[in-house]
Design a protein around this motif. Sequence first.
Motif, mmCIF file in Angstrom:
data_model
loop_
_atom_site.group_PDB
_atom_site.id
_atom_site.type_symbol
_atom_site.label_atom_id
_atom_site.label_comp_id
_atom_site.label_asym_id
_atom_site.label_seq_id
_atom_site.Cartn_x
_atom_site.Cartn_y
_atom_site.Cartn_z
ATOM 1 N N ASN A 53 -2.332 40.600 -0.180
ATOM 2 C CA ASN A 53 -1.837 40.595 0.677
ATOM 3 C C ASN A 53 -2.585 41.706 2.123
ATOM 4 O OD1 ASN A 53 1.120 39.436 0.294
ATOM 5 N ND2 ASN A 53 2.107 41.524 -0.398
ATOM 6 N N TYR A 54 -3.040 42.240 1.528
ATOM 7 C CA TYR A 54 -4.310 42.877 2.548
ATOM 8 C C TYR A 54 -5.606 42.214 2.517
ATOM 9 C CZ TYR A 54 -0.772 46.544 4.053
ATOM 10 O OH TYR A 54 0.428 46.486 4.444
ATOM 11 N N PRO A 108 -2.245 47.314 8.451
ATOM 12 C CA PRO A 108 -2.714 45.725 9.289
ATOM 13 C C PRO A 108 -4.123 45.759 9.783
ATOM 14 C CG PRO A 108 -0.735 45.836 9.494
ATOM 15 C CD PRO A 108 -1.081 47.644 8.892
ATOM 16 N N GLU A 131 -1.948 45.970 -2.923
ATOM 17 C CA GLU A 131 -1.522 44.168 -2.345
ATOM 18 C C GLU A 131 -2.804 44.059 -2.506
ATOM 19 O OE1 GLU A 131 1.974 45.453 -0.061
ATOM 20 O OE2 GLU A 131 1.272 46.969 -0.129
ATOM 21 N N LYS A 165 -8.402 39.496 2.629
ATOM 22 C CA LYS A 165 -7.726 37.613 3.436
ATOM 23 C C LYS A 165 -9.015 36.970 3.376
ATOM 24 C CE LYS A 165 -3.270 37.958 3.307
ATOM 25 N NZ LYS A 165 -2.968 36.863 2.855
ATOM 26 N N ASN A 185 6.929 43.927 4.634
ATOM 27 C CA ASN A 185 7.592 44.617 5.443
ATOM 28 C C ASN A 185 7.060 44.691 6.656
ATOM 29 O OD1 ASN A 185 5.113 45.847 3.821
ATOM 30 N ND2 ASN A 185 6.245 47.505 2.811
ATOM 31 N N ILE A 186 6.107 44.583 7.205
ATOM 32 C CA ILE A 186 5.403 44.611 8.126
ATOM 33 C C ILE A 186 7.005 44.655 9.413
ATOM 34 C CG2 ILE A 186 3.493 44.004 9.700
ATOM 35 C CD1 ILE A 186 1.843 43.456 7.516
ATOM 36 N N ASP A 206 -2.857 38.936 10.176
ATOM 37 C CA ASP A 206 -3.275 38.253 9.221
ATOM 38 C C ASP A 206 -2.701 38.360 7.447
ATOM 39 O OD1 ASP A 206 -5.317 37.050 10.303
ATOM 40 O OD2 ASP A 206 -6.910 39.417 10.282
ATOM 41 N N GLU A 207 -1.901 39.673 7.621
ATOM 42 C CA GLU A 207 -1.304 39.925 5.887
ATOM 43 C C GLU A 207 -0.248 40.050 6.149
ATOM 44 O OE1 GLU A 207 -2.520 42.539 8.745
ATOM 45 O OE2 GLU A 207 -4.086 42.474 7.919
ATOM 46 N N THR A 208 0.042 39.381 4.543
ATOM 47 C CA THR A 208 1.797 38.742 3.649
ATOM 48 C C THR A 208 2.493 39.432 3.862
ATOM 49 O OG1 THR A 208 -0.313 38.257 2.514
ATOM 50 C CG2 THR A 208 0.933 36.348 3.951
ATOM 51 N N ALA A 209 2.179 40.891 3.676
ATOM 52 C CA ALA A 209 3.058 42.095 2.895
ATOM 53 C C ALA A 209 4.075 41.228 3.842
ATOM 54 C CB ALA A 209 2.103 42.978 3.129
#
Lengths: 150, 297
Positions: free
Chosen positions: A40-41, B217, A37, A43, B187-188, B182-185
């Motif tokens: 998502n991680y 993260p 991903e 950035k 499931n956090i 920051d993370e856009t996953a």
Amino acid sequence: MEKGGATKIDLNRDGVENLSGRVHLLPCCIKHDGPTEVSNYFKPKPSGVVGEDGLQLQQSHFRGRLLEGTSLQLPNNYSGFVLGKKNSSSKSVDSSDSWETLARFKHITYWNHDCVPSQNDDFFRAFHWITVAEALHNPVTPEELASFTL
Amino acid sequence: MGSEATLPEWASEPCIMGIDEAGRGPVLGPMVYACLYCPLSYKKTLATLSFADSKTLKEEKREELFEALKANDSIGWAVDVIDPKELSAKMLKKNKINLNEISHDSAMGLVDRVLKIGVLLTEVYIDTVGDPGKYEAKMSKNFPSIKFVVAKKADSLYPVVSGASIAAKVTRDRAVREWVLDETADNIQRNFGSGYPGDPATKSWLENHKHSIFGFPTLVRFSWGTCSTYFKSGAEVLWESDLDEDGNGNNSNGKRQLKLNNMGFTSSKKRSEEIESSGKGRSRFFQARKLEHLTHF
């Protein structure tokens, strides 16, 4: 299939995904081969500073380390390709050494740990070869030859 | 963040200041440094405001006291919120900066900020980090006009430090509670717990949010030893900057700091070859640019 046999690479520019801006060269080796991903991680953000020779600098973090990067356009007439082995389900003998284009890119983002990217970095300097190669391989016209005579 | 926007009228009187921190030990979230200052003439009244070491107070009481000190015209305050990304990055630099240095720099930054807005600081009380004598000497050298008192348990000895500890603790708790990841996953979860490595809630959050490639993260302090157990199942990462010029791993790490990449590597020779091309045996032009001839792949 015998070793040392001809390798076939199918460089296809059309109809494959363009990964420009999404290819990152990290200063580490990640022992993993496959999807993850990234968006998502990982950035990247503009660092708000312009580096030497006007390089637009970015910052990002990976595994807790600060990475300093810059996006680099590949030279004219050059493209980056992501290759994958051709599916060898077919009967053809040499198919196991046959590669196809999965994606292509015109930009790559190059990252350093702890130091700001500079034109003096090995990665930038590697592109000097393109200038040298052109000088070596461009055919010389009779006119050019004449103008060089002593 | 702080009360700097308006310079109090008492700023030109001799003033005292206390400095304390919150969130030094936790494996996630920011570390917060806070200072609280007031005129020396207010010292006696300050002692009656029932500030105590923030750790001995209940959360609601701390919140209440923080609001009271913000509303108090005789008190000024400021905080320095140090992002966990910054902590990880500094502690994992090639030339590592340890947590004590980061702490000292933050405290000096606060003194500097308060002096710059025009407050006449004459005495500063600090809860120590590392050796109090050395810390005091470092501060005195940087700010010769101020008398520094650096002590263990300063947060329970000096009300002005207790007040700073409340500002720090409340700010840290709010920062964690309102943390924008920051993370856009998707499931956090946000059940971080206190952030202390021993807290069962924090432990299970870490277990549930480890990532085989990215680790965690960026809220997590990757430089904390606690993280190492969680990385064992993830992908190994070898860094160019951990190799010295001969391609050997450079293991000059502090005790609390973790080498994220020291798991299961083979010989050091092999490692450098895996990481980058050497251009070995070719013209210096290629060697200097790490360009290798590729004959098959």
